[in-house]
Write a protein that holds these residues in place. Structure first.
Motif, PDB file in Angstrom:
ATOM      1  N   THR A 217       0.951  -1.094   0.333  1.00 36.95           N
ATOM      2  CA  THR A 217       0.008   0.089   0.023  1.00 36.95           C
ATOM      3  C   THR A 217       0.883   1.108  -0.060  1.00 36.95           C
ATOM      4  N   ALA A 218       0.172   2.154  -0.283  1.00 34.96           N
ATOM      5  CA  ALA A 218       1.011   3.513   0.085  1.00 34.96           C
ATOM      6  C   ALA A 218       1.178   3.869   1.394  1.00 34.96           C
ATOM      7  N   GLU A 219       2.304   4.828   1.695  1.00 34.83           N
ATOM      8  CA  GLU A 219       2.271   5.111   3.214  1.00 34.83           C
ATOM      9  C   GLU A 219       1.424   6.126   3.544  1.00 34.83           C
ATOM     10  N   LEU A 220       0.399   6.097   4.400  1.00 32.54           N
ATOM     11  CA  LEU A 220      -0.608   6.898   4.707  1.00 32.54           C
ATOM     12  C   LEU A 220      -0.427   7.262   6.478  1.00 32.54           C
ATOM     13  N   VAL A 252       0.065  -0.575   4.994  1.00 26.65           N
ATOM     14  CA  VAL A 252      -0.852   0.220   6.173  1.00 26.65           C
ATOM     15  C   VAL A 252      -2.163  -0.202   5.707  1.00 26.65           C
ATOM     16  N   SER A 253      -2.944  -0.770   6.732  1.00 22.35           N
ATOM     17  CA  SER A 253      -4.437  -1.403   6.350  1.00 22.35           C
ATOM     18  C   SER A 253      -5.265  -0.365   6.360  1.00 22.35           C
ATOM     19  N   THR A 254      -6.183  -0.269   5.283  1.00 22.32           N
ATOM     20  CA  THR A 254      -7.359   0.523   5.250  1.00 22.32           C
ATOM     21  C   THR A 254      -8.607  -0.538   5.224  1.00 22.32           C
ATOM     22  N   ARG A 255      -8.571  -1.810   5.604  1.00 23.95           N
ATOM     23  CA  ARG A 255      -9.482  -2.499   5.543  1.00 23.95           C
ATOM     24  C   ARG A 255     -10.830  -2.246   6.545  1.00 23.95           C
ATOM     25  N   ARG A 256     -11.981  -2.403   6.234  1.00 24.98           N
ATOM     26  CA  ARG A 256     -13.044  -2.166   6.931  1.00 24.98           C
ATOM     27  C   ARG A 256     -13.984  -3.196   6.799  1.00 24.98           C
ATOM     28  N   HIS A 269       1.691  -3.406   9.118  1.00 27.04           N
ATOM     29  CA  HIS A 269       2.205  -4.812   8.857  1.00 27.04           C
ATOM     30  C   HIS A 269       3.595  -4.742   8.285  1.00 27.04           C
ATOM     31  N   ALA A 270       4.375  -5.653   8.644  1.00 26.14           N
ATOM     32  CA  ALA A 270       5.548  -6.063   8.079  1.00 26.14           C
ATOM     33  C   ALA A 270       5.868  -7.436   7.860  1.00 26.14           C
ATOM     34  N   VAL A 271       6.345  -8.135   6.890  1.00 23.26           N
ATOM     35  CA  VAL A 271       6.759  -9.212   6.761  1.00 23.26           C
ATOM     36  C   VAL A 271       8.250  -9.371   6.708  1.00 23.26           C
ATOM     37  N   LEU A 272       8.904 -10.142   7.614  1.00 25.18           N
ATOM     38  CA  LEU A 272      10.309  -9.924   7.847  1.00 25.18           C
ATOM     39  C   LEU A 272      10.757 -11.365   8.360  1.00 25.18           C
ATOM     40  N   SER A 273      12.025 -11.588   7.871  1.00 24.94           N
ATOM     41  CA  SER A 273      12.622 -12.911   8.463  1.00 24.94           C
ATOM     42  C   SER A 273      14.043 -12.701   9.084  1.00 24.94           C
TER      43      SER A 273
END
Length: 278
Positions: A217-220, A252-256, A269-273
Motif C-alpha cells: 500500500t501507499a504510506e498513509l 498500512v491497512s485501510t480494511r473495513r 504490517h511488516a513481513v520479515l525474516s
C-alpha cells in the motif's frame, strides 16, 4: 462479521522463514451511543475479523482494556497466546502487549518494563508523562527456523516529546542487552523520522518501511479517526526491526470488515525474516 465486498487480507498467513508482524492501537473503550463509530460494541467484530483474517505471527496491541482484550483473544481463538499487561503498578488498566501464534512460535520468556528511569518498577513515571507507560516483551522460539528473537510492544507518551525520546532510547538498550534479533512495534505518538524513530535507528533498530522489497500500500497517516486515510498525514504507528532482519513486504491497512473501521488508528504490517539457525 461478513467481509465488505472486495475486502481481503493485505498480508494473511506467511510461510517460513517469514514472520508476519502487525501492530494495532485498539482504541480504548469509552461510553458511546449505540452505533457510534468509536463504540467498542460497534467495532469489536471488525477488529476480530481483521486480525483473524490477517493471521499475524506476532500482533502488538495498544490501549486494550481488559474486556477488549478478552473479546479479541476469544474471537481469534486459542491459537494465539495473549501476553497483555496494564500500565499501573498492579498490571491493571490500559494494556499493551502481544498475541503470539503458538503454531509458529513458543514463548520462552515474558518481560515488562516501565518507560521510566526505573524500568523494573511497574507503574513508575518519569520525563513528564501524563500516565505510566510501559513495554511488554517476549523471547520467542520460531519452530520453523530454529531462530530465537525478541518481540516488544509499547505505546509512547502522547504529551511529552522528552518522554518519547527517552523511552525510545530505553527500548534500544533493552534490545541491545537481549543480544537477540528483535522486532519493536508501537503507537509511537510521533511521526516517522522524528526523534524516537531516529534514536532507535541509531541503536540498530530502524523502521521496516523503507527497507521493504515491496510496498503493498501507499504510506498513509495512521491516525485516521474513522475517516478516509490521507497520505499527507503522518504515520505514527510502525514496525521496527534490528538490522539483521530481511524485510520483504509492508502495508498500512485501510480494511473495513463489514464496512466498519476497526479503530481510529490503522494497522501496520511488516513481513520479515531473521534467517535460520546454522
Amino acid at each position: 462479521m461478513h467481509r465488505q465486498a472486495g475486502d481481503r487480507p493485505l498480508i494473511g498467513p506467511v510461510a517460513a522463514p517469514d514472520l508476519h508482524c502487525m501492530t494495532l492501537n485498539l482504541r480504548r473503550s469509552v461510553p458511546r451511543p449505540a452505533g457510534h463509530p468509536d463504540s467498542w460494541e460497534h467495532r469489536r467484530d471488525a477488529v476480530v475479523a481483521l486480525v483473524a483474517s490477517e493471521e499475524p505471527t506476532v500482533l502488538a496491541v495498544q490501549e486494550a482494556l481488559r474486556p477488549q482484550a478478552v473479546d479479541l483473544a476469544t474471537g481469534i481463538g486459542s491459537r494465539w497466546e495473549a501476553l497483555l499487561l496494564g500500565r499501573d503498578r498492579y498490571g491493571d488498566g490500559e494494556a499493551v502487549g502481544l498475541l503470539v501464534d503458538t503454531e509458529r512460535c513458543s514463548v520462552v520468556e515474558r518481560r515488562s518494563w516501565a518507560m521510566s528511569r526505573t524500568p523494573l518498577r511497574p507503574g513508575s513515571r518519569s520525563w513528564a508523562t501524563a500516565f505510566p507507560r510501559h513495554a511488554v516483551g517476549a523471547v520467542l522460539d520460531d519452530h520453523a527456523t530454529g531462530r530465537r528473537f525478541l518481540a516488544l510492544a509499547t505505546h509512547l507518551d502522547v504529551a511529552s516529546p522528552w518522554a518519547r525520546l527517552r523511552s525510545a532510547q530505553l527500548l534500544g538498550r533493552i534490545v541491545a542487552q537481549s543480544g537477540l534479533p528483535a522486532v519493536v512495534m508501537a503507537d509511537w505518538n510521533a511521526p516517522v523520522g522524528s526523534a524516537p524513530w531516529r534514536a532507535l535507528a541509531e541503536a540498530g533498530v530502524p523502521d521496516t518501511w523503507g527497507r521493504a522489497s515491496r510496498h503493498e500500500t501507499a504510506e498513509l497517516g495512521t491516525y485516521a479517526a474513522y475517516r478516509e486515510p490521507r497520505a499527507d498525514k503522518p504515520r505514527i504507528d510502525g514496525v521496527l526491526a534490528t538490522e539483521d532482519a530481511v524485510v520483504s513486504r509492508v502495508a498500512v491497512s485501510t480494511r473495513r470488515p463489514g464496512g466498519v473501521w476497526p479503530s481510529d488508528h490503522l494497522a501496520v504490517h511488516a513481513v520479515l525474516s531473521f534467517g535460520t539457525t546454522a
